[in-house]
Design an enzyme around this catalytic site. Structure first.
Site, short mmCIF file in Angstrom:
data_model
loop_
_atom_site.label_atom_id
_atom_site.label_comp_id
_atom_site.label_asym_id
_atom_site.label_seq_id
_atom_site.Cartn_x
_atom_site.Cartn_y
_atom_site.Cartn_z
N ALA A 87 -64.48 -55.72 -34.18
CA ALA A 87 -63.19 -56.25 -34.63
C ALA A 87 -63.09 -56.27 -36.15
O ALA A 87 -62.17 -56.84 -36.71
CB ALA A 87 -63.01 -57.66 -34.08
N GLY A 88 -64.09 -55.66 -36.83
CA GLY A 88 -64.07 -55.67 -38.29
C GLY A 88 -64.45 -57.02 -38.86
O GLY A 88 -64.11 -57.35 -39.99
N ASP B 131 -70.93 -57.40 -46.31
CA ASP B 131 -70.98 -58.16 -45.07
C ASP B 131 -72.25 -59.00 -44.96
O ASP B 131 -72.22 -60.17 -44.55
CB ASP B 131 -70.90 -57.22 -43.86
#
Ligand code: GLA
Length: 413
Positions: A150-151, A199
């Site tokens: 989903a990113g 991330d």
């Protein structure tokens, strides 16, 4: 690429896209019980690491620029106990696309091709060993409510939770950013995804109530207060539930374009082009390499400026002013960098038309999620407008949930 040979698919333990984050205390008790059932002994601890949304600063980490992510409440947890041998046994409470829910292998058996979610924990163990750390065998039980694909950085959450667990079981203390760098290397060198550091750094270093301003060249960070509630605002994540199989090749393509543009401009990275020289640099690029490469660079240069502008607005306490910059960022990703999708554009257009302050795709794009900043009182209307726009276009209904800036990775029990 070293190690596994075959690239791992995007699969990590699958969470339910629409589920609200689960309360930590309840999760800890349940997970410890499951671990005892499966492994026949008590765990040594439970480590958790969050997914993230990026407020602004997309693809700037591939250009050594700044990013501004925040951790979401959804987390991946690793329940773990050390083993006396060199085997790593990894079980997942979720199954992704029918993938194996349990994988066990010897840490010395590096040629064994591991695909899907299981590649990530092994990749982390291998980079820790490559860094000379005395990692031993372990039993790991994984559980996640970070939506997959989903990113929202489900892979970074998995890497960081496992990395923390393995380090602490081995008595190794690493600075949070150092573990983030190793987790990124696991993904670059073993899983084969040429991602930047955003991330993993977000999962390790974010703190409750703040967005994380990270200079991805110097690895310097600043916590920037993001007091949504006090401002009467909410941040909605809309997961389009569209996953594009071409995403990883397109990501690598954008990375190459950025490197080529920097080389043509004679700088180490696009981050080195001063703001006042941007117009001239873009003209030179267009003349040398054409309009498309110019647009790719124009996104990066303008996005770098937007990150610093958003931080300035947040530090003035003017959260509402951030909205317009989000929309500008989305247009740049859609038109110049070309990493949006019709569904993501629909979220942004419908949300803004329904009165949101701003919206943009978040993460690598090509599907995945968008974020919407809106007054809390307007959120239900925005959500309904997005659903309606999806239904009119015949798209599958998206999943959506509000998020607050949440805690980074830590030992939870
Ligand atoms: C993915 C990568 C990050 C970053 C974003 C785009 O999430 O993992 O390093 O490049 O895409 O901003």
């Amino acid at each position: 690429m070293a190690g596994y040979g075959a690239a791992a698919g995007p699969g990590t333990p699958a969470g339910n896209p629409a589920s609200p984050p689960r309360p930590a205390g309840h999760v800890a008790g349940h997970l410890a019980d499951r671990f005892v059932e499966l492994a026949g002994r008590q765990p040594a601890g439970i480590w958790g690491a969050p997914g993230r949304v990026n407020l602004i600063g997309e693809y700037t980490d591939l250009n050594e620029g700044h990013v501004l992510p925040l951790a979401i409440p959804q987390r991946t947890r690793a329940v773990a106990a050390a083993r006396a041998d060199r085997r790593l046994s990894v079980r997942s409470l979720q199954q992704s696309g029918g993938a194996e829910a349990e994988v066990e292998a010897d840490l010395d058996d590096r040629d064994r091709a591991l695909v899907g979610w299981a590649a990530y924990p092994f990749a982390v163990a291998h980079v820790l060993e490559d860094a000379g750390l005395p990692i031993g065998g372990a039993d790991l039980l994984l559980d996640s409510d970070v939506p997959v694909g989903a990113g929202l950085s489900s892979s970074a959450a998995l890497e960081c939770a496992v990395g923390l667990a393995l380090c602490e079981l081995a008595g190794v203390e690493l600075a949070a950013m150092e573990l983030a760098r190793l987790a990124q290397r696991a993904e670059n060198d073993y899983v084969g995804v040429p991602c930047g550091i955003m991330d993993q750094a977000a999962s390790m270093c974010c703190t409750t109530g703040n967005a994380l301003l990270l200079d991805t060249r110097r690895l310097e960070l600043r916590q920037v207060p993001f007091p949504l509630g006090r401002a009467g605002l909410s941040l909605l994540v809309v997961d389009t539930r569209v996953r594009h199989s071409l995403a990883s090749s397109a990501y690598a393509d954008r990375r190459r374009a950025c490197e080529q543009a920097a080389e043509l401009l004679g700088v180490k990275a696009l981050r080195d082009v001063p703001f006042e020289d941007c117009d001239e640099a873009l003209e030179r690029l267009e003349a040398a390499a054409g309009e498309q490469l110019m647009r790719r660079a124009r996104h990066v240069l303008s996005e770098q400026r937007r990150v610093l502008e958003v931080v300035a607005r947040l530090e003035e306490g003017d959260l509402a002013a951030v909205g317009a910059l989000l929309v500008e960022g989305h247009r740049s990703l859609r038109d110049d960098f070309e990493v949006s999708s019709p569904e993501l554009d629909t979220v942004v257009d419908a949300a803004v038309a329904a009165g949101a302050l701003g919206a943009r795709m978040t993460g690598a794009g090509f599907g995945g999620s968008a974020i919407v900043l809106a007054e809390t009182a307007a959120i239900d209307g925005v959500r309904a407008a997005v659903l309606d726009a999806f239904s009119q276009r015949g798209y599958r209904p998206p999943a959506s949930f509000t998020v607050a800036a949440s805690a980074g990775a830590c030992r939870e029990a």
